[in-house]
Design a protein around this motif. Structure first.
Motif, PDB file in Angstrom:
ATOM      1  N   GLN A   1       0.854  -1.185   0.000  1.00  0.00           N
ATOM      2  CA  GLN A   1       0.000   0.000   0.000  1.00  0.00           C
ATOM      3  C   GLN A   1       0.899   1.247   0.000  1.00  0.00           C
ATOM      4  OE1 GLN A   1      -3.431   0.243   0.223  1.00  0.00           O
ATOM      5  NE2 GLN A   1      -3.708  -1.968   0.041  1.00  0.00           N
ATOM      6  N   PRO A   2       0.533   2.265  -0.753  1.00  0.00           N
ATOM      7  CA  PRO A   2       1.390   3.466  -0.813  1.00  0.00           C
ATOM      8  C   PRO A   2       1.646   4.091   0.550  1.00  0.00           C
ATOM      9  CG  PRO A   2      -0.293   3.557  -2.509  1.00  0.00           C
ATOM     10  CD  PRO A   2      -0.599   2.367  -1.656  1.00  0.00           C
ATOM     11  N   GLU A   3       0.650   4.081   1.418  1.00  0.00           N
ATOM     12  CA  GLU A   3       0.834   4.671   2.746  1.00  0.00           C
ATOM     13  C   GLU A   3       1.863   3.874   3.553  1.00  0.00           C
ATOM     14  OE1 GLU A   3      -2.210   3.767   1.583  1.00  0.00           O
ATOM     15  OE2 GLU A   3      -3.030   5.722   1.057  1.00  0.00           O
ATOM     16  N   ALA A   4       1.758   2.549   3.505  1.00  0.00           N
ATOM     17  CA  ALA A   4       2.694   1.696   4.246  1.00  0.00           C
ATOM     18  C   ALA A   4       4.111   1.846   3.686  1.00  0.00           C
ATOM     19  CB  ALA A   4       2.241   0.243   4.177  1.00  0.00           C
ATOM     20  N   TYR A   5       4.221   1.902   2.357  1.00  0.00           N
ATOM     21  CA  TYR A   5       5.538   2.061   1.736  1.00  0.00           C
ATOM     22  C   TYR A   5       6.163   3.391   2.137  1.00  0.00           C
ATOM     23  CZ  TYR A   5       9.136   2.521  -1.815  1.00  0.00           C
ATOM     24  OH  TYR A   5      10.338   2.708  -2.451  1.00  0.00           O
ATOM     25  N   ASN A   6       5.380   4.458   2.109  1.00  0.00           N
ATOM     26  CA  ASN A   6       5.912   5.770   2.478  1.00  0.00           C
ATOM     27  C   ASN A   6       6.345   5.804   3.937  1.00  0.00           C
ATOM     28  OD1 ASN A   6       5.651   6.874  -0.057  1.00  0.00           O
ATOM     29  ND2 ASN A   6       3.560   7.586   0.308  1.00  0.00           N
ATOM     30  N   ILE A   7       5.596   5.169   4.813  1.00  0.00           N
ATOM     31  CA  ILE A   7       5.979   5.122   6.231  1.00  0.00           C
ATOM     32  C   ILE A   7       7.290   4.357   6.398  1.00  0.00           C
ATOM     33  CG2 ILE A   7       5.358   4.162   8.479  1.00  0.00           C
ATOM     34  CD1 ILE A   7       2.443   4.918   7.823  1.00  0.00           C
ATOM     35  N   MET A   8       7.435   3.232   5.668  1.00  0.00           N
ATOM     36  CA  MET A   8       8.691   2.466   5.759  1.00  0.00           C
ATOM     37  C   MET A   8       9.873   3.284   5.258  1.00  0.00           C
ATOM     38  SD  MET A   8       7.693  -1.457   4.781  1.00  0.00           S
ATOM     39  CE  MET A   8       6.570  -1.125   3.428  1.00  0.00           C
ATOM     40  N   MET A   9       9.683   4.030   4.173  1.00  0.00           N
ATOM     41  CA  MET A   9      10.780   4.828   3.639  1.00  0.00           C
ATOM     42  C   MET A   9      11.096   6.016   4.542  1.00  0.00           C
ATOM     43  SD  MET A   9      11.999   3.309   1.097  1.00  0.00           S
ATOM     44  CE  MET A   9      11.540   1.704   1.677  1.00  0.00           C
ATOM     45  N   ILE A  10      10.065   6.625   5.123  1.00  0.00           N
ATOM     46  CA  ILE A  10      10.299   7.726   6.062  1.00  0.00           C
ATOM     47  C   ILE A  10      11.045   7.215   7.296  1.00  0.00           C
ATOM     48  CG2 ILE A  10       9.156   9.326   7.651  1.00  0.00           C
ATOM     49  CD1 ILE A  10       7.012   9.723   5.490  1.00  0.00           C
ATOM     50  N   ALA A  11      10.722   6.006   7.716  1.00  0.00           N
ATOM     51  CA  ALA A  11      11.384   5.416   8.880  1.00  0.00           C
ATOM     52  C   ALA A  11      12.838   5.052   8.582  1.00  0.00           C
ATOM     53  CB  ALA A  11      10.622   4.184   9.342  1.00  0.00           C
ATOM     54  N   GLY A  12      13.237   5.069   7.332  1.00  0.00           N
ATOM     55  CA  GLY A  12      14.631   4.806   6.982  1.00  0.00           C
ATOM     56  C   GLY A  12      14.933   3.364   6.655  1.00  0.00           C
ATOM     57  N   LEU A  13      13.963   2.628   6.150  1.00  0.00           N
ATOM     58  CA  LEU A  13      14.184   1.220   5.845  1.00  0.00           C
ATOM     59  C   LEU A  13      15.240   1.043   4.749  1.00  0.00           C
ATOM     60  CD1 LEU A  13      13.318  -1.710   6.372  1.00  0.00           C
ATOM     61  CD2 LEU A  13      11.714  -1.457   4.506  1.00  0.00           C
ATOM     62  N   GLY A  14      15.205   1.884   3.719  1.00  0.00           N
ATOM     63  CA  GLY A  14      16.199   1.779   2.648  1.00  0.00           C
ATOM     64  C   GLY A  14      17.609   2.020   3.157  1.00  0.00           C
ATOM     65  N   TYR A  15      17.764   3.015   4.025  1.00  0.00           N
ATOM     66  CA  TYR A  15      19.064   3.314   4.620  1.00  0.00           C
ATOM     67  C   TYR A  15      19.519   2.173   5.526  1.00  0.00           C
ATOM     68  CZ  TYR A  15      22.717   6.020   6.919  1.00  0.00           C
ATOM     69  OH  TYR A  15      23.911   6.463   7.414  1.00  0.00           O
ATOM     70  N   ALA A  16      18.602   1.614   6.291  1.00  0.00           N
ATOM     71  CA  ALA A  16      18.929   0.499   7.176  1.00  0.00           C
ATOM     72  C   ALA A  16      19.373  -0.723   6.373  1.00  0.00           C
ATOM     73  CB  ALA A  16      17.732   0.146   8.058  1.00  0.00           C
ATOM     74  N   LEU A  17      18.688  -0.988   5.269  1.00  0.00           N
ATOM     75  CA  LEU A  17      19.087  -2.121   4.422  1.00  0.00           C
ATOM     76  C   LEU A  17      20.486  -1.895   3.858  1.00  0.00           C
ATOM     77  CD1 LEU A  17      15.784  -2.942   2.503  1.00  0.00           C
ATOM     78  CD2 LEU A  17      16.898  -4.310   4.270  1.00  0.00           C
ATOM     79  N   SER A  18      20.802  -0.662   3.482  1.00  0.00           N
ATOM     80  CA  SER A  18      22.136  -0.361   2.969  1.00  0.00           C
ATOM     81  C   SER A  18      23.202  -0.631   4.025  1.00  0.00           C
ATOM     82  CB  SER A  18      22.224   1.096   2.527  1.00  0.00           C
ATOM     83  OG  SER A  18      21.366   1.336   1.448  1.00  0.00           O
ATOM     84  N   ILE A  19      22.952  -0.238   5.254  1.00  0.00           N
ATOM     85  CA  ILE A  19      23.910  -0.467   6.335  1.00  0.00           C
ATOM     86  C   ILE A  19      24.082  -1.962   6.596  1.00  0.00           C
ATOM     87  CG2 ILE A  19      24.288  -0.190   8.821  1.00  0.00           C
ATOM     88  CD1 ILE A  19      22.985   2.571   8.557  1.00  0.00           C
ATOM     89  N   ILE A  20      22.975  -2.683   6.661  1.00  0.00           N
ATOM     90  CA  ILE A  20      23.040  -4.118   6.945  1.00  0.00           C
ATOM     91  C   ILE A  20      23.780  -4.858   5.835  1.00  0.00           C
ATOM     92  CG2 ILE A  20      21.642  -6.221   7.162  1.00  0.00           C
ATOM     93  CD1 ILE A  20      19.539  -4.417   8.582  1.00  0.00           C
TER      94      ILE A  20
END
Length: 97
Positions: free
Chosen positions: A53-72
């Protein structure tokens, strides 16, 4: 006698330098390949998450999921390169790191 000792030491030093360069090269290539593969895996994960869902995706990206995946995944790539380097150095020097 000193000339023979110098020749032997030069031969051993040249052998170790060649082995060390090869070890670092292999560790560097392994780290690069694993980083590339992990980046591809991260892109697949983010692509699958974008189907949410767009809302869930935006919340995950705002929370920094992409950045966290990069670090991991960067840490995993570093660990792979470090382990390869340790094993190669063990073969070169006979002493574990």
């Amino acid at each position: 006698m000193p000339a023979v000792l110098a020749t032997v030491l030069a031969y051993i030093a040249r052998y170790l330098v060649i082995k060390l360069i090869a070890a670092f090269g292999i560790a560097f290539v392994t780290g690069g390949v694993s980083a590339y593969l992990l980046t591809q895996f991260k892109d697949i994960i983010l692509t699958q998450l974008s189907r949410a869902q767009p809302e869930a995706y935006n919340i995950m990206m705002i929370a920094g999921l992409g950045y966290a995946l990069s670090i991991i995944f960067g840490a995993i790539a570093f660990k792979i390169a470090l382990n390869v380097g340790k094993r190669i150095m063990m073969g070169v020097t006979g002493v574990g790191i």
